[in-house]
Design an enzyme around this catalytic site. Sequence first.
Site, PDB file in Angstrom:
ATOM      1  CB  THR A 171      40.465  42.547  39.155  1.00  0.00           C
ATOM      2  OG1 THR A 171      41.462  42.691  40.148  1.00  0.00           O
ATOM      3  CG2 THR A 171      40.946  41.609  38.076  1.00  0.00           C
ATOM      4  NE  ARG A 199      48.026  40.427  46.927  1.00  0.00           N
ATOM      5  CZ  ARG A 199      46.976  40.484  46.112  1.00  0.00           C
ATOM      6  NH1 ARG A 199      47.019  41.233  45.023  1.00  0.00           N
ATOM      7  NH2 ARG A 199      45.896  39.804  46.370  1.00  0.00           N
ATOM      8  N   GLY A 201      49.005  38.754  43.318  1.00  0.00           N
ATOM      9  CA  GLY A 201      47.709  38.126  43.575  1.00  0.00           C
ATOM     10  C   GLY A 201      47.423  36.971  42.637  1.00  0.00           C
ATOM     11  CG  ASP A 202      43.297  36.158  41.972  1.00  0.00           C
ATOM     12  OD1 ASP A 202      43.606  37.321  42.324  1.00  0.00           O
ATOM     13  OD2 ASP A 202      42.191  35.868  41.490  1.00  0.00           O
ATOM     14  CB  THR A 222      37.227  40.045  40.241  1.00  0.00           C
ATOM     15  OG1 THR A 222      37.322  41.124  41.186  1.00  0.00           O
ATOM     16  CG2 THR A 222      35.759  39.679  40.076  1.00  0.00           C
ATOM     17  N   GLY A 225      42.538  37.767  46.193  1.00  0.00           N
ATOM     18  CA  GLY A 225      43.400  36.901  45.405  1.00  0.00           C
ATOM     19  C   GLY A 225      44.016  35.746  46.166  1.00  0.00           C
TER      20      GLY A 225
HETATM   21  N1  ASP Z   1      42.021  39.468  42.561  1.00  0.00           N
HETATM   22  C1  ASP Z   1      42.777  40.694  42.625  1.00  0.00           C
HETATM   23  C2  ASP Z   1      43.970  40.487  43.481  1.00  0.00           C
HETATM   24  O1  ASP Z   1      43.860  39.882  44.531  1.00  0.00           O
HETATM   25  C3  ASP Z   1      42.002  41.849  43.148  1.00  0.00           C
HETATM   26  C4  ASP Z   1      40.698  42.126  42.474  1.00  0.00           C
HETATM   27  O2  ASP Z   1      40.037  41.223  41.980  1.00  0.00           O
HETATM   28  O3  ASP Z   1      40.331  43.316  42.413  1.00  0.00           O
HETATM   29  O4  ASP Z   1      45.009  40.995  43.131  1.00  0.00           O
END
Ligand code: ASP
Length: 307
Positions: A171, A199, A201-202, A222, A225
Amino acid sequence: MSWKLVIHGGSGSMKRGGLSAEADELGRAGLNAALDAGQAILAAGGSALDAVEAASRVLEEDPCFNAGRGSVLAYDGHVELDAAIMDGRDRRCGAVAGLKSTRAPISAARAVMEQSPHVLMSYEGADDFACEAGLEQVPNRWFVTAERRRQLDELLAQGANAFDADIKYGTIGAVAVDLDGHVAAATSTGGLTAKRWGRIGDSPLIGAGTYADDRAAAVSATGLGEVFIRAAAAHELCARVRMTGVGLQEALDGVLGEVKALGGNGGLIAVSPSGEAAWGFTTPGMYRGMAGPDGRCVAIYGEESER
Ligand code: ASP
């Protein structure tokens, strides 16, 4: 008052010697190009909001990073993109989840913030909205690189899922404070390799992967998530700064400790309105960079001493 820009290109298992010399070099070049884009705006007196969008767009276009082109693939082989942006002046924000055709997800998030009464839009509705806002649309295969396809195939062949991969959370994120002392944050991602389609994520969830508040800090996350959501990590960092009076780095370290205690891994970057900067990660490495009037640095591995 002085400006500051901090970016990340994801935390993960990167160790010195583990990455090829070429991958190392390309990663650093990408980080420097993003710092160039944000720095040009901040040094000229532009806004933190413009700077984090510009830096993020550079990283989204760079196939080295898991955002925009070069995003990881969901279980069904498609790319689904999430992004969020937030302005610390008034806590206005915009976010998108599950985009499939908008080339610049971070700009779609900004369009949601500035051209709609909403905060979070998802899937076809969000792509349609971005298209109406004049943002370029591309076929989903435009985002897909051979390396990401290989990573998905490998993971599926092992029968593994998104949570047991030796993941590089690629990310991208940017946080900045401008000459007027306003902060802003941006985060953009393809999510996790082999994630279940649908899905979220965060990264696009305000308060989890992204938050900015002039009373405290701007934060981008990052990592895994699901755990950052449970920790409300980005907001938690700001709340600690605002309500307990701890320093930025201490607040960041405390939140990462909580993420780890909940079974997660990842990293955080943050800046404060007074120009303080902080970063940290629980993984072996994190692509990261920082720029200010006194100079800049970029780093990937844990043991690099950068500041
Ligand atoms: N935080 C991101 C997610 O869970 C993934 C990442 O940080 O690469 O979607």
